[in-house]
Design a protein around this motif. Structure first.
Motif, PDB file in Angstrom:
ATOM      1  N   THR A 167       1.824   4.116   1.124  1.00 57.76           N
ATOM      2  CA  THR A 167       2.189   3.852  -0.270  1.00 57.76           C
ATOM      3  C   THR A 167       1.402   2.661  -0.808  1.00 57.76           C
ATOM      4  O   THR A 167       0.902   2.700  -1.942  1.00 57.76           O
ATOM      5  N   VAL A 204      -2.087   3.621  -1.807  1.00 52.72           N
ATOM      6  CA  VAL A 204      -2.154   4.283  -3.110  1.00 52.72           C
ATOM      7  C   VAL A 204      -1.973   3.268  -4.235  1.00 52.72           C
ATOM      8  O   VAL A 204      -2.732   3.253  -5.213  1.00 52.72           O
ATOM      9  N   LEU A 205      -0.981   2.396  -4.103  1.00 51.07           N
ATOM     10  CA  LEU A 205      -0.695   1.417  -5.162  1.00 51.07           C
ATOM     11  C   LEU A 205      -1.826   0.416  -5.378  1.00 51.07           C
ATOM     12  O   LEU A 205      -1.987  -0.108  -6.472  1.00 51.07           O
ATOM     13  N   THR A 206      -2.617   0.163  -4.338  1.00 53.40           N
ATOM     14  CA  THR A 206      -3.743  -0.781  -4.462  1.00 53.40           C
ATOM     15  C   THR A 206      -5.058  -0.062  -4.731  1.00 53.40           C
ATOM     16  O   THR A 206      -6.128  -0.671  -4.674  1.00 53.40           O
ATOM     17  N   ASP A 207      -4.988   1.217  -5.037  1.00 55.97           N
ATOM     18  CA  ASP A 207      -6.159   2.054  -5.322  1.00 55.97           C
ATOM     19  C   ASP A 207      -7.141   2.166  -4.159  1.00 55.97           C
ATOM     20  O   ASP A 207      -8.320   2.476  -4.349  1.00 55.97           O
ATOM     21  N   ALA A 208      -6.680   1.927  -2.950  1.00 51.62           N
ATOM     22  CA  ALA A 208      -7.518   2.139  -1.770  1.00 51.62           C
ATOM     23  C   ALA A 208      -7.521   3.611  -1.378  1.00 51.62           C
ATOM     24  O   ALA A 208      -8.360   4.039  -0.591  1.00 51.62           O
ATOM     25  N   PRO A 266      -6.528   7.735  -3.215  1.00 50.87           N
ATOM     26  CA  PRO A 266      -6.169   8.426  -4.458  1.00 50.87           C
ATOM     27  C   PRO A 266      -4.662   8.684  -4.532  1.00 50.87           C
ATOM     28  O   PRO A 266      -3.972   8.741  -3.514  1.00 50.87           O
ATOM     29  N   ALA A 267      -4.177   8.841  -5.762  1.00 52.50           N
ATOM     30  CA  ALA A 267      -2.742   9.053  -5.979  1.00 52.50           C
ATOM     31  C   ALA A 267      -2.214  10.245  -5.193  1.00 52.50           C
ATOM     32  O   ALA A 267      -1.083  10.221  -4.709  1.00 52.50           O
TER      33      ALA A 267
END
Length: 140
Positions: A96, A99-103, A105-106
């Motif tokens: 999670t 994803v939240l740190t844009d490392a 994709p969603a």
């Protein structure tokens, strides 16, 4: 291979089989697995790009983990069931954050959600079995 003998065992078996399937997909067609996880698939890879090497390694790890889960189901190794609950919650948290740190994709949040929901399903099954006294012995 024995069928699971408890609800918690069934949650473990489902995860194990799916981990094996995803491992095989990643070994046979890494691009298919990358696409399913929401990562961009490049037509050709530059020298020094080890994406496919990493995909092979993580796919083999997934395959192995699936086998470990199925061995735990076959032996009704309940301490392992409980261990996976906590470790899958850690995995949910890490994925999670990626994803939240844009490392990542969603769409990769689906992997996090699968881990979190799997942990909860196994944890709830273990809790109900313990509460009802219906769990099977760890070494039948």
């Amino acid at each position: 291979m024995r069928l699971p003998r408890s609800p918690a065992g069934w949650t473990m078996a489902v995860f194990g089989v799916l981990a094996i399937i995803m491992g095989v997909v990643g070994l046979v067609s890494p691009d298919t697995l990358l696409k399913s996880l929401g990562f961009e698939v490049l037509g050709s890879r530059p020298s020094g790009d080890y994406t496919k090497t990493f995909m092979a390694a993580s796919s083999m790890a997934s395959f192995n983990m699936g086998v470990y889960y199925l061995v735990a189901v076959a032996t009704e190794w309940r301490p392992f069931y409980l261990f996976t609950v906590w470790f899958r919650l850690v995995t949910f948290t890490v994925f999670t954050i990626l994803v939240l740190t844009d490392a990542a994709p969603a769409r990769f949040f689906g992997v996090a959600a699968w881990e979190g929901l799997g942990a909860i399903a196994t944890g709830v099954a273990l809790w109900f079995e313990r509460k009802r006294g219906t769990s099977v012995p760890s070494n039948p």
